[in-house]
Write an enzyme that holds these catalytic residues in place. Structure first.
Site, PDB file in Angstrom:
ATOM      1  N   ARG A   1       1.089  -1.296   0.251  1.00  0.00           N
ATOM      2  CA  ARG A   1      -0.066  -0.031   0.040  1.00  0.00           C
ATOM      3  C   ARG A   1       0.962   1.271  -0.118  1.00  0.00           C
ATOM      4  NH1 ARG A   1       2.510   1.408   3.689  1.00  0.00           N
ATOM      5  NH2 ARG A   1       1.327   3.271   3.870  1.00  0.00           N
ATOM      6  N   GLY A   2       0.412   2.439  -0.056  1.00  0.00           N
ATOM      7  CA  GLY A   2       1.163   3.578  -0.291  1.00  0.00           C
ATOM      8  C   GLY A   2       1.129   4.107  -1.636  1.00  0.00           C
ATOM      9  N   ALA A   3       0.604   5.211  -2.051  1.00  0.00           N
ATOM     10  CA  ALA A   3       0.635   5.698  -3.463  1.00  0.00           C
ATOM     11  C   ALA A   3       1.640   5.210  -4.132  1.00  0.00           C
ATOM     12  CB  ALA A   3       0.253   7.089  -3.460  1.00  0.00           C
TER      13      ALA A   3
ATOM     14  N   ARG B   1      -7.660   0.010  -6.442  1.00  0.00           N
ATOM     15  CA  ARG B   1      -7.660   1.084  -5.853  1.00  0.00           C
ATOM     16  C   ARG B   1      -8.187   2.576  -6.348  1.00  0.00           C
ATOM     17  NH1 ARG B   1      -4.603   0.439  -0.786  1.00  0.00           N
ATOM     18  NH2 ARG B   1      -6.126   2.132   0.037  1.00  0.00           N
TER      19      ARG B   1
ATOM     20  N   GLN C   1      -1.362   1.342  10.056  1.00  0.00           N
ATOM     21  CA  GLN C   1      -0.062   1.639   9.216  1.00  0.00           C
ATOM     22  C   GLN C   1       0.769   2.270  10.019  1.00  0.00           C
ATOM     23  OE1 GLN C   1      -3.281   2.546   8.053  1.00  0.00           O
ATOM     24  NE2 GLN C   1      -3.377   1.991   5.850  1.00  0.00           N
TER      25      GLN C   1
ATOM     26  N   ASP D   1      -2.265  10.535  -1.182  1.00  0.00           N
ATOM     27  CA  ASP D   1      -2.558   9.478  -2.409  1.00  0.00           C
ATOM     28  C   ASP D   1      -3.036  10.565  -3.908  1.00  0.00           C
ATOM     29  OD1 ASP D   1      -3.259   8.370   0.149  1.00  0.00           O
ATOM     30  OD2 ASP D   1      -2.981   6.499  -1.202  1.00  0.00           O
TER      31      ASP D   1
ATOM     32  N   ASN E   1      -5.689  12.004   1.519  1.00  0.00           N
ATOM     33  CA  ASN E   1      -4.718  11.148   2.134  1.00  0.00           C
ATOM     34  C   ASN E   1      -5.410  10.259   3.246  1.00  0.00           C
ATOM     35  OD1 ASN E   1      -2.014  10.313   2.748  1.00  0.00           O
ATOM     36  ND2 ASN E   1      -1.911  11.035   4.645  1.00  0.00           N
TER      37      ASN E   1
END
Lengths: 347, 347
Positions: free
Chosen positions: A51-53, A93, A199, A240, A250
């Protein structure tokens, strides 16, 4: 060869497979999963193995390369497989724009290819590895720009994980912190635990501890209190997607932190590679907000915390309006309000 | 005989023991613990078997009565035991003022007692039961006043548990909601999960579901987002102490919700019995904020969510400044700003 100079690796290509550390099981278990087909990789993105843009962008790029790599057909069939992979991966996503940006970059490379299957496979893998390597460089550049905003001795609050685990390595928000420390500054980090996926508690705490930082976890709801008590000098988060007017999508909870920072007179910075800035989305109101499964809220590990039959809402992101954002820290420099003009000027 | 007309009971006296539903294990287990000595009861308050400012006050009052009940000495020894119990019980939780208020009421009754041991025991138990019964009445009165502020069809956000479980029964914030429904209004309740102890997810959801309400649990960090999206019509919370200027101490996270409500133009109400209003504390800055054990943050059930060795902060309360409070809903009526004047006028 991509060299991350860290004690762990977020994502890499190895012998025809995409390998990723499984972020669902950190900090309890440090396991690396190998993905050899696009569907498995897409499901891994959906279930937040990664995960994480920026990291999602890299994963999607490798996914397109993987589809081509696996093709046993001719050039057109190989390009079709890559195209189809892009379509599937773009459904994983909705909020992070880097996903669509990376798939688009892969599509443009595919578009210029002609007859040679081996060449198609090689060029797509090269492009994915370039996106990966560039992300590392961009994070380093974000870090250098951001480090100048960090006073020596600062206590820094961050929300979610915008670290090495959320990128190809180094991180965006945590990249700023890593670069400040590399520049010789002493800092303390407060990490919001970041319910429901945790997270902050699980990932930011793990990666910062692993790399020797002074890190303290707090419940999300303690951030406003500690800001009001002047225990925090600055806030830095990732994003994001940034709209053309500087509104910032975000991880859910970011907006509340920004409100509290404003009330406390504490600077609120947002760190991101330029690929996260989406000039085609006019304001935050147009950014789609993903709603994720109820189980992330109802359970922690095997423990049910919400009574059976009770409803749950689980929006995964929120929008922080531009007037709460002190500055955007990008690889193209630190950008301050008015964002509409100043973002356009750097485009 | 105290009649609570509910499907469960928070606390009651039975045959020389204080009986309390164990709120640590809800919603998974509904168990009632019996406490026959003051030390056990004090530890139960500390470990949050029972919590909520009014309920803690009732528990402490019964604790003083229990000490007298258990005395095998003469009148003076019995009064000394009651006095000593008050001292021990006042050390359990620092923030809620109701604890000190209830102990003080018991002390005043003890002070008027003379030679008859049985009479002392009877009078102290009567006073504890009076505090208990009054709390129910006060909650009903708070509910009646507050119900008028609730529009039909409202979606109401609450934080923590200020319900039947936090009081002798009915509740303060949830008492307002219960009374609005009793008055024929339809409402939906959003309950912040309220990390780290999860009073919202575990307790508010449980008691409202049990009593047939429409309740949805959200992560604490989603509250600001849903407020900004106009999905919430009003906020109502309880409080552990209101200062003379109207500053409100309540469960950690309340301040953040109040900031977001203000930003969204949504009314933010605080419901409390008059005993929670502490005119001797000038402002919120003088209210002691309890820091609770790290384990509440590091673990959920048996699952560790913060890496071993990482530090944690766990402040249990925060202070919402009076300018964010639309009104206080008390048994003496709805009180609006300016609070310093208007609270003094009702004292």
């Amino acid at each position: 060869m991509i060299e991350e100079k860290k004690s762990f690796r977020t994502i890499f290509w190895r012998n025809g497979a995409v390998v990723m550390i499984d972020q669902r099981f950190l900090p309890r278990e440090e396991t690396y999963n190998e993905y050899r087909d696009v569907e498995g990789l897409a499901e891994a993105i959906e279930s937040m193995v990664i995960r994480g843009a920026p990291a999602i962008g890299v994963a999607a790029a490798y996914g397109v390369a993987l589809a081509a790599h696996n093709s046993t057909g001719d050039a057109q069939q190989t390009l079709d497989a890559a195209q189809e992979a892009g379509v599937r991966l773009s459904r994983t996503r909705p909020t992070a724009v880097n996903l669509f940006w990376a798939i688009e970059r892969m599509r443009k490379v595919a578009q210029t290819q002609r007859g040679d299957v081996a060449e198609i496979k090689r060029r797509l893998l090269e492009e994915a590895e370039r996106i990966h390597a560039e992300d590392l460089e961009l994070c380093r550049s974000i870090g250098r720009h951001g480090a100048e905003l960090v006073p020596d001795g600062a206590t820094i609050l961050t929300h979610c994980n915008a670290g090495a685990l959320a990128t190809a390595g180094w991180g965006t928000a945590l990249g700023v912190i890593r670069s400040a420390v590399e520049a010789g500054k002493k800092v303390r980090v407060l990490a919001d635990e970041t319910r429901p996926f945790l997270q902050g508690a699980r990932l930011t705490a793990w990666e910062l501890q692993r790399d020797g930082f002074d890190v303290t976890v707090i419940p999300d709801s303690a951030a406003a209190h500690l800001l009001s008590r002047k225990e925090i000098d600055l806030v830095v988060v990732g994003t994001d997607r940034v709209a053309a007017n500087g509104d910032v999508a975000n991880k859910i909870g970011t907006y509340g932190v920004a409100l509290a920072a404003k009330a406390a007179g504490v600077p609120f910075y947002v760190a991101a590679p330029w690929s996260t800035i989406d000039l085609e989305t006019p304001t935050g109101a147009q950014i789609p907000i993903e709603e994720r499964p109820a189980r992330e809220v109802t359970h922690v590990g095997a423990t049910r915390i919400v009574p059976e039959g009770v409803k749950v809402r689980n929006p995964a992101f929120d929008v922080t309006p531009n007037e709460l954002v002190t500055a955007l820290i990008t690889d193209r420099g630190v950008i301050r309000p008015p964002y509409t003009e100043n973002l356009r000027a750097k485009a």
